[in-house]
Design a protein around this motif. Structure first.
Motif, mmCIF file in Angstrom:
data_model
loop_
_atom_site.group_PDB
_atom_site.id
_atom_site.type_symbol
_atom_site.label_atom_id
_atom_site.label_comp_id
_atom_site.label_asym_id
_atom_site.label_seq_id
_atom_site.Cartn_x
_atom_site.Cartn_y
_atom_site.Cartn_z
ATOM 1 N N ARG A 1 0.833 -1.204 0.000
ATOM 2 C CA ARG A 1 0.000 0.000 0.000
ATOM 3 C C ARG A 1 0.872 1.261 0.000
ATOM 4 O O ARG A 1 0.615 2.202 -0.753
ATOM 5 N N THR A 2 1.889 1.260 0.860
ATOM 6 C CA THR A 2 2.749 2.437 0.962
ATOM 7 C C THR A 2 3.531 2.663 -0.327
ATOM 8 O O THR A 2 3.622 3.794 -0.825
ATOM 9 N N ALA A 3 4.088 1.592 -0.878
ATOM 10 C CA ALA A 3 4.863 1.723 -2.114
ATOM 11 C C ALA A 3 4.000 2.178 -3.280
ATOM 12 O O ALA A 3 4.481 2.869 -4.192
ATOM 13 N N SER A 4 2.714 1.820 -3.259
ATOM 14 C CA SER A 4 1.830 2.205 -4.370
ATOM 15 C C SER A 4 1.606 3.712 -4.426
ATOM 16 O O SER A 4 1.202 4.245 -5.461
ATOM 17 N N ARG A 5 1.868 4.407 -3.329
ATOM 18 C CA ARG A 5 1.667 5.857 -3.307
ATOM 19 C C ARG A 5 2.598 6.569 -4.275
ATOM 20 O O ARG A 5 2.310 7.692 -4.709
ATOM 21 N N ALA A 6 3.705 5.938 -4.626
ATOM 22 C CA ALA A 6 4.635 6.556 -5.573
ATOM 23 C C ALA A 6 3.979 6.801 -6.927
ATOM 24 O O ALA A 6 4.408 7.671 -7.689
ATOM 25 N N LEU A 7 2.906 6.043 -7.227
ATOM 26 C CA LEU A 7 2.213 6.196 -8.505
ATOM 27 C C LEU A 7 1.162 7.294 -8.470
ATOM 28 O O LEU A 7 0.594 7.638 -9.514
ATOM 29 N N THR A 8 0.869 7.835 -7.295
ATOM 30 C CA THR A 8 -0.241 8.787 -7.191
ATOM 31 C C THR A 8 0.140 10.088 -6.488
ATOM 32 O O THR A 8 -0.727 10.856 -6.091
ATOM 33 N N SER B 1 12.520 -1.242 -3.264
ATOM 34 C CA SER B 1 12.484 -1.682 -4.660
ATOM 35 C C SER B 1 11.644 -2.945 -4.814
ATOM 36 O O SER B 1 10.839 -3.061 -5.751
ATOM 37 N N ASP B 2 11.798 -3.895 -3.891
ATOM 38 C CA ASP B 2 11.011 -5.128 -3.942
ATOM 39 C C ASP B 2 9.511 -4.822 -3.816
ATOM 40 O O ASP B 2 8.686 -5.405 -4.529
ATOM 41 N N ALA B 3 9.172 -3.937 -2.893
ATOM 42 C CA ALA B 3 7.756 -3.579 -2.701
ATOM 43 C C ALA B 3 7.187 -2.940 -3.961
ATOM 44 O O ALA B 3 6.054 -3.233 -4.365
ATOM 45 N N SER B 4 7.958 -2.080 -4.598
ATOM 46 C CA SER B 4 7.503 -1.433 -5.829
ATOM 47 C C SER B 4 7.296 -2.466 -6.934
ATOM 48 O O SER B 4 6.362 -2.352 -7.735
#
Length: 352
Positions: A51-58, A300-303
């Motif tokens: 969830r946290t890593a997905s914020r990089a897309l938004t 990086s793994d989370a992304s």
């Protein structure tokens, strides 16, 4: 009704609740952060990291929308985020009961997309999916390990009692649930170790379970052979154990693979599975790291795990579009799950 705690929505998805479910939704993201079925801690933090890593897309736009450059669509249209299941004070069986209840409470046709959590969470998802079905369900497992019970004489004796559910034998329990021959295991190590007395029976044991497409199988390199092995016109649940990736691409897991798929190969094979079958359930499991871990490799793994989940959600969006246009997916009929009235669901509201 299981307790779900609002959390950082995956890729900024609209948040929803099981008892006030919006109309027009085809997919629901659910966090199931538990390591109760594993000998290694850390997988309870999987939903948090993804969830946290997905914020990089938004981060950029004020009202962000993810856009799929390849398929020219909004891959998250029609998906919502229900938050994380609250496992506080629960044991393994109770946490599995909460997962099963959450999936069973979804309206018919809504695909559960569950972020784990250790691999044992696959069983309650499959149990909920099969409970109200009239048609068979296949499970396609992407994993470096078989996760089958191949000890205590099980290969030689099909009636061997199952050990209690754990992430190392979960797929034996899943196979019992869906029926013989309906488990397809992709990316597994070419070699497994068993007791010498059981070795002669292993081939028949694996044949009864289903199909194993290991890393050295020709099918993984030949699209037509792979499609033939996976089949078509089926309802499938995808179980993606993140350790199917080579440890160079995924070390944030309890059992990193010295040999494994590349991300690009995994995405390609997922496309082949979903091109001819209808996805009815998804779990992504075994991402594991300490909650406070912030090193570059973990991030990086989370992304990378986010990309894999987003890729499948995009395919779900395409599946939804095809059904809207009158194509329920190749060779398939609409869902055979019971109606809202039969299941007692609350009336729906419009998606904001």
């Amino acid at each position: 009704m299981p307790k779900l705690i609002p959390s950082t929505p995956f890729c900024g998805l609209p948040q929803a609740a099981l008892d006030d479910f919006p109309e027009g939704v085809h997919a629901a993201v659910i966090g199931a952060g538990s390591s109760l079925g594993s000998a290694h801690p850390g997988s309870e933090n999987g939903p948090y990291f993804l969830r946290t890593a997905s914020r990089a897309l938004t981060w950029g736009p004020g009202n962000p929308q993810i856009f799929d450059l390849r398929h020219r669509r909004q891959p998250l249209a029609g998906a919502v985020d229900l938050g994380d299941l609250d496992f506080t004070g629960l044991g393994l069986s109770e946490s599995h009961a909460a997962i099963r209840s959450a999936v069973a409470a979804l309206p018919p046709g809504v695909v559960p997309c569950v972020i784990g959590g250790d691999h044992s969470i696959t069983l309650p998802i499959v149990e909920a999916l099969t409970e109200n079905r009239d048609e068979p369900l296949w499970v396609v497992q992407f994993d470096h390990h078989l996760d089958l019970q191949i000890w205590e004489g099980a290969p030689a004796d099909p009636d061997t009692a199952r050990d209690p559910i754990f992430n190392t034998n979960v797929m034996s329990h899943v196979s019992d649930q869906i029926g013989a021959g309906r488990l397809i295991q992709v990316g597994v190590s070419p070699y497994a170790t068993v007791e010498a007395a059981d070795a002669p029976a292993m081939a028949g044991f694996l044949d009864r379970i289903g199909t194993q497409l290991c890393l050295s199988s020709r099918e993984l390199q030949d699209p037509e052979l792979f499609r033939s092995a996976v089949g078509s016109g089926r309802d499938v649940h995808l179980s993606i154990d993140i350790d199917v990736l080579h440890r160079n691409e995924m070390s944030s897991t309890g059992y990193p693979a010295e040999t494994g798929l590349s991300s690009q190969d995994l995405l390609r094979l997922l496309d082949l599975v979903l091109a001819g079958n209808r996805l009815v359930g998804l779990d992504l499991v075994e991402f594991a790291a300490a909650r406070g871990d912030r090193d570059e490799k973990t991030v990086s793994d989370a992304s990378r795990a986010v990309l894999i989940l987003l890729h499948v959600l995009s395919r779900l969006s395409a599946q939804r579009s095809a059904r809207t246009e009158g194509d329920t997916a190749p060779g398939k009929t609409p869902s055979t799950r019971r109606s809202d009235a039969q299941l007692g669901h609350a009336p729906k509201r419009s998606l904001p």
